[in-house]
Structure formats: structure tokens, C-alpha cells
Write an enzyme that holds these catalytic residues in place. Sequence first.
Site, PDB file in Angstrom:
ATOM      1  N   ILE B  93     -34.083  17.050 -78.470  1.00  0.00           N
ATOM      2  CA  ILE B  93     -35.000  17.695 -79.188  1.00  0.00           C
ATOM      3  C   ILE B  93     -36.207  16.677 -79.358  1.00  0.00           C
ATOM      4  CG2 ILE B  93     -35.788  18.895 -81.453  1.00  0.00           C
ATOM      5  CD1 ILE B  93     -33.448  20.305 -80.159  1.00  0.00           C
ATOM      6  N   GLU B 205     -46.799  27.161 -68.038  1.00  0.00           N
ATOM      7  CA  GLU B 205     -47.875  26.100 -68.524  1.00  0.00           C
ATOM      8  C   GLU B 205     -48.426  25.838 -67.287  1.00  0.00           C
ATOM      9  OE1 GLU B 205     -46.035  24.251 -72.620  1.00  0.00           O
ATOM     10  OE2 GLU B 205     -46.370  22.967 -70.736  1.00  0.00           O
ATOM     11  N   HIS B 244     -48.796  18.831 -74.398  1.00  0.00           N
ATOM     12  CA  HIS B 244     -47.741  18.591 -73.914  1.00  0.00           C
ATOM     13  C   HIS B 244     -48.098  17.606 -72.587  1.00  0.00           C
ATOM     14  CE1 HIS B 244     -45.246  22.326 -74.835  1.00  0.00           C
ATOM     15  NE2 HIS B 244     -45.397  21.742 -75.809  1.00  0.00           N
TER      16      HIS B 244
END
Lengths: 343, 279
Positions: B93, B205, B244
Site C-alpha cells: 500500500i 492514466e 503519480h
Amino acid sequence: MKIHEFVGKKILKEYGINVPESVFIKNFPPEKGIIPSVIKSQVLVGGRMKSGGVLFADNGEEFLRNTEILLKKPIKGEFPYGVLAEEKIKINHEYYISAVLNREKRSEEWIFSEEGGIEIENSENIKKGSYEEILNTVPEKFRTFLPKLKKIFNEKDLTLLEINPVAEDTSGNLTALDCVMHVDDNALFRQPWAKKFTEDDHDFHYVELDGNIGIIGCGAGIVMATMDAVKNAGYSPANFLDIGGGADKETTLNALNLLKSKNIKITVMNIFGGITKCDVIANSILEFKEINKDIKLFIRLTGTNEEEAGIILEKNNIKNYKDLDEMINALDIFLKKEVHNND
Amino acid sequence: MTEGNEKVCVQGITGKYGKFHTEKMLKYGTNIVCGVSKNSSVKEIAGVPVLNSAEDAVKIYKADTSVVFVPARFAKDAVTEAIYAGIKKIIIITEHIPIHDMIEIYSLSKEKNVKIIGPNCPGIIIPSVLKIGIMPEKAFKPGDIAIISKSGTLMYEVANQLSVNSSGIKIAIGLGGDPVTGTNVSEAFDYIIKKGIKKTVLIGEPGGNEEIKGIKHAIDKGYDGKIKTFFAGKTAPEGKTMGHAGAIVEGREGSIAYKESYLKSMGIDVSEKISDLVF
């Protein structure tokens, strides 16, 4: 994060790679000079040579004139950090070498070409492969050069290392004439040398764009989707701003205030809270609106603690749109009305 | 990817997020057998025993899966420890793990035959069965659609849409927004094919070309289900990282315009809006 050439060259030198003798000049007039020299604008944008960011000097007068020109000249809109003046090297042959990250293989990839220079993209003589593969195919004189680059690439947490060209002089020595380095932003905690050039001191991700509608969201994907929706409706996003997961009041207010400082009058806020608590965001919005009544906010808050958030907003007559489409519709109606009123 | 019966160990269980999500995962029904932390003063979190090493987690509690909340700078050591301890599936995570660390982790995981999902991902969820991750479960109603996503919050948004207006979620797999991830789109499709899931939504993306590669791979492998895609980031300029680390357009192929037109030419459904994602 991109690294300036003069910083990259210092690193090359530390690892035993030849670089030209040089002086870095931040202010005019320079304290020292090199003649004859190549004078290079220290900007991070690509295509510096073609944009006139590299000049030459064969005498003192030329050196001063061209240094002054480059210090003042923006390259593709970017003002230089300084200029780097280097001794001219007699070149016998030029090579290309780089290391990048191959996303698909999830490993390093090394690229070598016998034809260095600015048109490398068009060269057909390119070898690509793992470090070991490339090491086995390069000319003998690169066998000691390459391991040094490998060490730099790994130890400095680089995601790109490109030397174009590597020059071979008449006596067969290799010298790095240019140097492009990108450092992994995630590794800055262990690369303090790179840290001092970081421009981004926000506690969120922010990228400025050229439109006039402010965008705030939590999570890169949702922010991009919101930007796209604004664009689809015929308007232009002013920025990308991701407050991240679990944003507190301070981060949220900093984000709103940053857009205010950029003179943004309309902002769209799209939050799908997982870790983020919607009531915390709602309270931040209230605090901001209190002082900034002239700034129009379009809010969509859903996810963790959305009921509390809904009550807070409703009490203060701030509409909470149920989804992105509804919010963008409202934005569209508002902006059309505004145009109408101005007629 | 997941069989639904994993014995899960939480690495970094004593941290703020580790603790919070352990409680939420337990409530959801995930079989969390233990936690691991370097903080030896805590012996228990929400009734879950806290151990000192991944080795003990495997030896004493037979853990076969771990979910990692350990801070980025220590994540490589934690994952390496789990791999050597014999954990077979690791869901990371944690965000902001250095890329060179991930390259090392990935190469070791291949060598030791360990499956990695993430990093910088929301995890995986089989609605009403188990959740190994951090997603708000309310947005995920059980059904027959698989979701593959590099983005976390956008996955919640799409899941909510598919739960409310379509036939619900069979599984959602968060791959993570980094350039180097343990599981890519192609590998996620391998799982979907194996499980016979006939409806898939892929959320893409800017950057890289994984989406096209993954869909081509699925078709080559004989996937005969329906694929719908949605891309965020049409407005992303070239050369700028959009939050990101992996979402950066470098060259034509990374742009959404290129990906969308390529997929359309393959006859793949490309949705303009999230609300168009309905089966």
C-alpha cells in the site's frame, strides 16, 4: 526531478569520469573565465542547443558578451540557473550512452550508440539491453567507463542518465561533454545533494496549467478526471492539484489559498474520501469561504464521513453536488449565465 | 491474485494507517492472522497479535499473504524480509517507494516466485468476501465486473458507478500509480481470464503503454469477455508528472489521445465519462 548539467558533471568527476575544465557562473561579471570556451545556459528544458542556449568564445570580449547574453536569456520560457563555461575539447569521435528505466521489463535499460550527437533519435545504430549485455558489446575503451556510470545510476537513485556525446579525443581519452540526469523524487530523502534544487515545497502535488478554472481533488486519478471533465464542458483547467489521501485542514486551506494567490476566481473541488475525511474538508471550506466570499467554489464531497460533511455545508448554504457530472453541469450553467450578464 | 482464503499478516500494523485499516479489514471479514512491527512495545492491535518478524508470522500463524503499510524508506527491507520468510503474496500500500528499491524487490520476487501487487495502490477487494487494502467498501457492491486500475480514488469512483448503475463488482485490483509495479495490466488480465470473469473495466492514466499491451495480451490469450476502458488525464501536458510518479507523458505513446485512438482502432470500448461505464 531534473538535475542541472553543472551538478551532474560534478558527480561524474567525483566518480572518475573525465569532464572538460569548467567554471560555473551565476552572476555577471564573472570572476573567472576560460578561453576558448563553450558557454552553456543551465536550463532544464530539452533542445537547448537548437534554441540558442549554447554559444562559443575565442577571446575575452566574446566570452563576456556571450556570458551576459546567456545569463539574461530565457530558453523556451525558462530562465537559466546560471551558465557553464567549458574548455573546448578536440573531438575525434562522438558516442552516445544512456541508462533509463524500462517500465515493461521493470528493470534498468542501457542504450549505446557509436553515433553520438544531437540527432541520436534518428540513428539506426543503437544497441539496447541490460547492463551486462551492453557492457559485452561496447568498444574496449568503454569497459572501465561503463561501470562508473552504473555506480552513479544506482547510488544516486537516477531514473535517467544520458551522456550525449561522450567525446573521444585524438589520444583516445573519453570525456563527457554533456550530462542529463533525472533523480527519483521518491529517493530525495537519501539524496541530500539533489534536494537543494527542489522547487516544490508544497505539501501537495501541484502543476500549473494555462486555464482559469481551479481544480482540487484527492488522488491523482480523480484530479485528472475532473480536469478532463472541465475541459470536455468547454472550459480550461488552471492547474492540477492533488491534496493526497488523508489531507488535514491545513493542507486543504494551503491548497485553496495557493489557487487564490494565482488569482483563480472559480474552483472545482472533487473529493472521494477513503482515508480523507469529508467533514474535515467541509470545515476547511467554511473557513476559507468566510474570508473569500468573492471566490466561487463548486464542491462535491463523498466517501468517509460524508453525512457530517453534508450537514456542515447545508447549514451554511453551500451546495454539495452528488457526482462529478452534476457539478460540471452546475459550473456550465453558472459560467454561461456570467457571460450572459456581461453582455 | 487472490483466492479469497488468504491468511494475511499486516506489516507496519502499529502505524496510524496500519492500525486503522487492520480494524476495517477485520470488520470486512478478511482473515488477518497477525501483524508485524519493529515497535516491540505493542503486543496486540484490535485483537490481532503483533510479532517482531515476518519469519514468525509464517512459522507461528502460517501467514501466506502480507499487506504492507511500512513507511517508504523501510519498505524494501520489510518486503525483502517477507519474501525470505516464505510469504507468497505481498500487497504494498505504501507510496513514495524509491524506484531502484522497487526494481530490486521485483527482481527478487521473480526469483523467489512471489506475487507482488502495488506499491502505491489501494489493494484488492472481492466485495462481501475479503478486502486486502484501503478502499472505502461502501463503493463496492458484489457483482460480476472486474476492475483494473492504476489509480486509487478513481477506482472508488468507478466502482461506485458500477455498483449503483450496473451489475456490481466481482473483484477490483489496484495496480498502483508507480512506474514499476509488481503486477501489471497483462498479469491482472491473466487472473481475470483464469477466473472466467466476462466483464472488465480498465482505468488508465497518462504515461507508459501498459493499457494497450495488456489488452492485446488478453485478446491474444483468448479473452472473450467485454472490455470497457476509461482514461483520466487527457489534459495532462507532456513532461509533467501528474501526482503519480508513473503518470508522465514522455513521447507520443504515453498520451491519452494516442492510447484512446489506438484502442478504438482495435474495436475496444473507450468511455468519455465515468457515467458511460455501464454494462
